[in-house]
Design a protein around this motif. Structure first.
Motif, PDB file in Angstrom:
ATOM      1  N   GLY A 258       0.810  -1.209   0.000  1.00 32.81           N
ATOM      2  CA  GLY A 258       0.000   0.000   0.000  1.00 32.81           C
ATOM      3  C   GLY A 258       0.843   1.259   0.000  1.00 32.81           C
ATOM      4  N   TRP A 259       0.215   2.330  -0.420  1.00 29.71           N
ATOM      5  CA  TRP A 259       0.798   3.659  -0.312  1.00 29.71           C
ATOM      6  C   TRP A 259      -0.101   4.492   0.598  1.00 29.71           C
ATOM      7  N   TYR A 260       0.513   5.161   1.552  1.00 32.92           N
ATOM      8  CA  TYR A 260      -0.175   6.046   2.470  1.00 32.92           C
ATOM      9  C   TYR A 260       0.475   7.428   2.346  1.00 32.92           C
ATOM     10  N   ARG A 261      -0.222   8.420   2.846  1.00 35.54           N
ATOM     11  CA  ARG A 261       0.378   9.755   2.868  1.00 35.54           C
ATOM     12  C   ARG A 261      -0.051  10.503   4.114  1.00 35.54           C
ATOM     13  N   GLN A 262       0.794  11.449   4.493  1.00 37.97           N
ATOM     14  CA  GLN A 262       0.498  12.273   5.660  1.00 37.97           C
ATOM     15  C   GLN A 262       0.883  13.700   5.344  1.00 37.97           C
ATOM     16  N   ALA A 263      -0.118  14.562   5.340  1.00 39.13           N
ATOM     17  CA  ALA A 263       0.105  15.984   5.129  1.00 39.13           C
ATOM     18  C   ALA A 263       0.318  16.658   6.481  1.00 39.13           C
ATOM     19  N   PRO A 264       0.947  17.820   6.503  1.00 40.81           N
ATOM     20  CA  PRO A 264       1.185  18.520   7.779  1.00 40.81           C
ATOM     21  C   PRO A 264      -0.119  18.762   8.533  1.00 40.81           C
ATOM     22  N   GLY A 265      -0.113  18.388   9.804  1.00 42.42           N
ATOM     23  CA  GLY A 265      -1.281  18.607  10.644  1.00 42.42           C
ATOM     24  C   GLY A 265      -2.412  17.629  10.432  1.00 42.42           C
ATOM     25  N   LYS A 266      -2.188  16.635   9.595  1.00 41.75           N
ATOM     26  CA  LYS A 266      -3.242  15.656   9.316  1.00 41.75           C
ATOM     27  C   LYS A 266      -2.767  14.250   9.672  1.00 41.75           C
ATOM     28  N   GLU A 267      -3.738  13.339   9.788  1.00 41.74           N
ATOM     29  CA  GLU A 267      -3.392  11.953  10.068  1.00 41.74           C
ATOM     30  C   GLU A 267      -2.962  11.244   8.785  1.00 41.74           C
ATOM     31  N   ARG A 268      -2.207  10.171   8.978  1.00 38.85           N
ATOM     32  CA  ARG A 268      -1.800   9.357   7.838  1.00 38.85           C
ATOM     33  C   ARG A 268      -3.044   8.693   7.249  1.00 38.85           C
TER      34      ARG A 268
ATOM     35  N   TYR B  44      -8.599   2.353  -3.969  1.00 40.28           N
ATOM     36  CA  TYR B  44      -8.072   3.712  -3.915  1.00 40.28           C
ATOM     37  C   TYR B  44      -8.923   4.596  -3.018  1.00 40.28           C
ATOM     38  N   ALA B  45      -8.270   5.587  -2.463  1.00 40.63           N
ATOM     39  CA  ALA B  45      -9.012   6.642  -1.781  1.00 40.63           C
ATOM     40  C   ALA B  45      -9.828   7.406  -2.822  1.00 40.63           C
ATOM     41  N   ASP B  46     -10.983   7.878  -2.426  1.00 44.50           N
ATOM     42  CA  ASP B  46     -11.851   8.604  -3.365  1.00 44.50           C
ATOM     43  C   ASP B  46     -11.130   9.812  -3.964  1.00 44.50           C
ATOM     44  N   SER B  47     -10.280  10.430  -3.188  1.00 45.62           N
ATOM     45  CA  SER B  47      -9.625  11.659  -3.619  1.00 45.62           C
ATOM     46  C   SER B  47      -8.625  11.450  -4.750  1.00 45.62           C
ATOM     47  N   VAL B  48      -8.209  10.194  -4.986  1.00 49.16           N
ATOM     48  CA  VAL B  48      -7.205   9.930  -6.022  1.00 49.16           C
ATOM     49  C   VAL B  48      -7.721   9.036  -7.141  1.00 49.16           C
ATOM     50  N   LYS B  49      -8.948   8.545  -7.024  1.00 49.18           N
ATOM     51  CA  LYS B  49      -9.503   7.668  -8.062  1.00 49.18           C
ATOM     52  C   LYS B  49      -9.495   8.363  -9.410  1.00 49.18           C
ATOM     53  N   GLY B  50      -9.032   7.628 -10.412  1.00 52.47           N
ATOM     54  CA  GLY B  50      -8.978   8.178 -11.761  1.00 52.47           C
ATOM     55  C   GLY B  50      -7.706   8.953 -12.048  1.00 52.47           C
ATOM     56  N   ARG B  51      -6.932   9.249 -11.017  1.00 57.23           N
ATOM     57  CA  ARG B  51      -5.682   9.996 -11.213  1.00 57.23           C
ATOM     58  C   ARG B  51      -4.447   9.172 -10.867  1.00 57.23           C
TER      59      ARG B  51
END
Length: 115
Positions: A35-45, A59-66
């Motif tokens: 898997g690939w995870y990400r963590q932005a500043p001030g946010k949870e992984r 996929y996360a909804d925010s990245v589907k299709g991209r």
């Protein structure tokens, strides 16, 4: 010793592409859910994408299709192709290899999307 080493991150303009790679050693890569995870500043992984041993992906909804996740079990490497990048994709991206007995993480790699 298990190692997951990410590569391919960096600074990119909005709308452009990057491909992340995660090279695994010390494990039987084909037996792991990668898997690939990400963590932005001030946010949870958060989970970005995952590929099972049989190749099923989600996929996360925010990245589907991209974004597209893939794996090469001969090279022991997983990939995340990221297209049409947006500023909100800016984060540290982590590679993960999971089995029922173990859960391994890479050290993380920065992806910054900015003009």
């Amino acid at each position: 010793q298990v190692q997951l080493v990410e590569s391919g991150g960096g600074l990119v303009q909005p709308g452009r592409s990057l491909r992340l790679a995660c090279r695994a050693s010390g494990i039987i890569f084909r037996n792991t859910v990668m898997g690939w995870y990400r963590q932005a500043p001030g946010k949870e992984r958060e989970l970005v994408a995952r590929i099972e041993t049989g190749g099923i992906t989600n996929y996360a909804d925010s990245v589907k299709g991209r974004f597209t996740i893939s794996r090469d079990n001969v090279l022991n490497t997983g990939y995340l192709q990221m297209n049409s990048l947006k500023p909100e994709d800016t984060a540290v991206y982590y590679c993960n290899a999971w089995t029922y007995l173990n859960n391994y993480w890479g050290q993380g790699i920065q992806v910054t999307v900015s003009s």
